[in-house]
Motif scaffolding. Structure first.
Motif, PDB file in Angstrom:
ATOM      1  N   VAL A  32       0.846  -1.199   0.000  1.00 34.58           N
ATOM      2  CA  VAL A  32       0.000   0.000   0.000  1.00 34.58           C
ATOM      3  C   VAL A  32       0.878   1.245   0.000  1.00 34.58           C
ATOM      4  N   ASP A  33       0.475   2.234  -0.789  1.00 37.29           N
ATOM      5  CA  ASP A  33       1.208   3.487  -0.895  1.00 37.29           C
ATOM      6  C   ASP A  33       0.249   4.644  -0.625  1.00 37.29           C
ATOM      7  N   PHE A  34       0.622   5.529   0.289  1.00 36.50           N
ATOM      8  CA  PHE A  34      -0.197   6.702   0.594  1.00 36.50           C
ATOM      9  C   PHE A  34       0.478   7.953   0.036  1.00 36.50           C
ATOM     10  N   GLY A  35      -0.340   8.906  -0.430  1.00 31.09           N
ATOM     11  CA  GLY A  35       0.217  10.132  -0.971  1.00 31.09           C
ATOM     12  C   GLY A  35      -0.767  11.279  -0.901  1.00 31.09           C
ATOM     13  N   LEU A  36      -0.285  12.451  -1.326  1.00 30.56           N
ATOM     14  CA  LEU A  36      -1.113  13.658  -1.409  1.00 30.56           C
ATOM     15  C   LEU A  36      -0.989  14.233  -2.806  1.00 30.56           C
ATOM     16  N   GLY A  37      -2.129  14.613  -3.385  1.00 36.49           N
ATOM     17  CA  GLY A  37      -2.131  15.174  -4.721  1.00 36.49           C
ATOM     18  C   GLY A  37      -2.520  16.642  -4.722  1.00 36.49           C
ATOM     19  N   LEU A  38      -1.881  17.425  -5.598  1.00 29.71           N
ATOM     20  CA  LEU A  38      -2.212  18.832  -5.780  1.00 29.71           C
ATOM     21  C   LEU A  38      -2.158  19.133  -7.265  1.00 29.71           C
ATOM     22  N   GLY A  39      -3.221  19.746  -7.790  1.00 28.86           N
ATOM     23  CA  GLY A  39      -3.226  20.049  -9.213  1.00 28.86           C
ATOM     24  C   GLY A  39      -4.377  20.947  -9.590  1.00 28.86           C
ATOM     25  N   ALA A  40      -4.735  20.905 -10.867  1.00 33.32           N
ATOM     26  CA  ALA A  40      -5.798  21.757 -11.383  1.00 33.32           C
ATOM     27  C   ALA A  40      -6.492  21.069 -12.543  1.00 33.32           C
ATOM     28  N   THR A  41      -7.752  21.437 -12.750  1.00 36.45           N
ATOM     29  CA  THR A  41      -8.549  20.914 -13.852  1.00 36.45           C
ATOM     30  C   THR A  41      -9.161  22.085 -14.620  1.00 36.45           C
ATOM     31  N   TYR A  42      -9.121  21.978 -15.939  1.00 39.17           N
ATOM     32  CA  TYR A  42      -9.780  22.983 -16.776  1.00 39.17           C
ATOM     33  C   TYR A  42     -10.820  22.286 -17.639  1.00 39.17           C
ATOM     34  N   ASN A  43     -12.081  22.702 -17.498  1.00 36.99           N
ATOM     35  CA  ASN A  43     -13.169  22.125 -18.268  1.00 36.99           C
ATOM     36  C   ASN A  43     -13.241  22.795 -19.634  1.00 36.99           C
ATOM     37  N   LEU A  44     -12.888  22.045 -20.666  1.00 36.43           N
ATOM     38  CA  LEU A  44     -12.933  22.581 -22.029  1.00 36.43           C
ATOM     39  C   LEU A  44     -14.369  22.796 -22.488  1.00 36.43           C
ATOM     40  N   THR A  45     -15.237  21.847 -22.123  1.00 38.11           N
ATOM     41  CA  THR A  45     -16.672  21.935 -22.395  1.00 38.11           C
ATOM     42  C   THR A  45     -17.389  21.412 -21.152  1.00 38.11           C
ATOM     43  N   GLU A  46     -18.692  21.210 -21.232  1.00 36.72           N
ATOM     44  CA  GLU A  46     -19.425  20.632 -20.111  1.00 36.72           C
ATOM     45  C   GLU A  46     -18.983  19.200 -19.846  1.00 36.72           C
ATOM     46  N   ASN A  47     -18.411  18.547 -20.851  1.00 37.85           N
ATOM     47  CA  ASN A  47     -18.052  17.134 -20.716  1.00 37.85           C
ATOM     48  C   ASN A  47     -16.554  16.853 -20.783  1.00 37.85           C
ATOM     49  N   ALA A  48     -15.801  17.640 -21.527  1.00 34.71           N
ATOM     50  CA  ALA A  48     -14.368  17.368 -21.719  1.00 34.71           C
ATOM     51  C   ALA A  48     -13.524  18.236 -20.793  1.00 34.71           C
ATOM     52  N   PHE A  49     -12.434  17.650 -20.286  1.00 35.50           N
ATOM     53  CA  PHE A  49     -11.540  18.404 -19.410  1.00 35.50           C
ATOM     54  C   PHE A  49     -10.101  17.962 -19.599  1.00 35.50           C
ATOM     55  N   VAL A  50      -9.178  18.842 -19.222  1.00 35.01           N
ATOM     56  CA  VAL A  50      -7.757  18.521 -19.132  1.00 35.01           C
ATOM     57  C   VAL A  50      -7.332  18.741 -17.686  1.00 35.01           C
ATOM     58  N   GLN A  51      -6.301  18.010 -17.285  1.00 28.90           N
ATOM     59  CA  GLN A  51      -5.950  17.992 -15.863  1.00 28.90           C
ATOM     60  C   GLN A  51      -4.442  17.868 -15.705  1.00 28.90           C
ATOM     61  N   ALA A  52      -3.899  18.571 -14.731  1.00 27.63           N
ATOM     62  CA  ALA A  52      -2.486  18.435 -14.365  1.00 27.63           C
ATOM     63  C   ALA A  52      -2.412  18.257 -12.852  1.00 27.63           C
ATOM     64  N   ARG A  53      -1.524  17.350 -12.420  1.00 23.77           N
ATOM     65  CA  ARG A  53      -1.453  17.056 -10.982  1.00 23.77           C
ATOM     66  C   ARG A  53      -0.070  16.526 -10.625  1.00 23.77           C
ATOM     67  N   TYR A  54       0.357  16.855  -9.423  1.00 25.39           N
ATOM     68  CA  TYR A  54       1.549  16.207  -8.856  1.00 25.39           C
ATOM     69  C   TYR A  54       1.129  15.451  -7.603  1.00 25.39           C
TER      70      TYR A  54
END
Length: 206
Positions: free
Chosen positions: A152-174
């Motif tokens: 088992v591996d535990f972690g913390l994520g921080l990032g952002a999401t941009y909704n291109l449309t109501e359905n499509a999105f792009v995402q970046a995270r560390y």
């Protein structure tokens, strides 16, 4: 008292009407490594794909759990056995080793929508190791090292999401791993190697 109950019921109905639930999937590209004071920070390309859900309970806040398969790992230097052409032992050496660590990751992200299209995402993640292998540079075969790896591996994520449309999105995270990857610290020398993962993904919500 009846008025109080009516007001509470009206508030619940209003919140339910405002809440939005969407399901979807995503695929992405990862750059992963091991981090720690005694670890070489060699990056390894990887990938991810999985399913997600987003529960938006008001215009600014949402919760988004995911179930994602991710090919992680990293590159480092470690003690390796030397073998001849017949795979007979021929001493030890310091070698470049590439580790491939496959996980089923389950992040739970809290999303703050700064605008209707853009959110900042933060939350914990738990990962379940399913397969690990190591390959020494120049070797023809990989070695299974799952038994040496934490389950088992535990972690913390921080990032952002941009909704291109109501359905499509792009995402970046560390995602910063908080758990030691290997059971035996001497697998990567005397260190406490942990996972690091830079992710860029594209997804669809329905």
């Amino acid at each position: 008292m009846k008025k109080v109950f009516i007001l509470i019921a009206a508030a619940i109905v209003s919140m339910s009407a405002m809440a939005q639930v969407q399901f979807g999937g995503k695929v992405g590209f990862d750059m992963t490594n091991f981090w720690g004071p005694d670890v070489d920070h060699g990056m390894k390309p990887g990938y991810q794909f999985g399913l997600m859900m987003e529960y938006k309970f008001n215009p600014h806040f949402a919760i988004a759990p995911e179930v994602v398969f991710a090919s992680q790992g990293g590159k480092s230097k470690a003690l390796a056995f030397k073998v001849d052409d017949d795979f007979d032992f021929d001493g030890v050496t310091i070698a470049d080793v590439k580790y491939t660590a496959n996980y089923i990751n389950v992040p739970l992200m809290l999303k703050f929508y700064a605008t209707p299209e853009f959110s900042i995402d933060f939350g914990p993640q738990v990962g379940f190791n399913v397969f690990n292998k190591a390959k020494v540079k120049g070797a023809k075969k990989s070695v299974d090292v799952k038994d040496m790896t934490q389950t088992v591996d535990f972690g913390l994520g921080l990032g952002a999401t941009y909704n291109l449309t109501e359905n499509a999105f792009v995402q970046a995270r560390y995602t910063l791993g908080l758990t030691k990857v290997f059971k035996d610290e001497e697998v990567l020398g005397e260190n406490k190697a942990k996972n690091g993962n830079i992710q860029v993904a594209f997804g669809m919500k329905f």
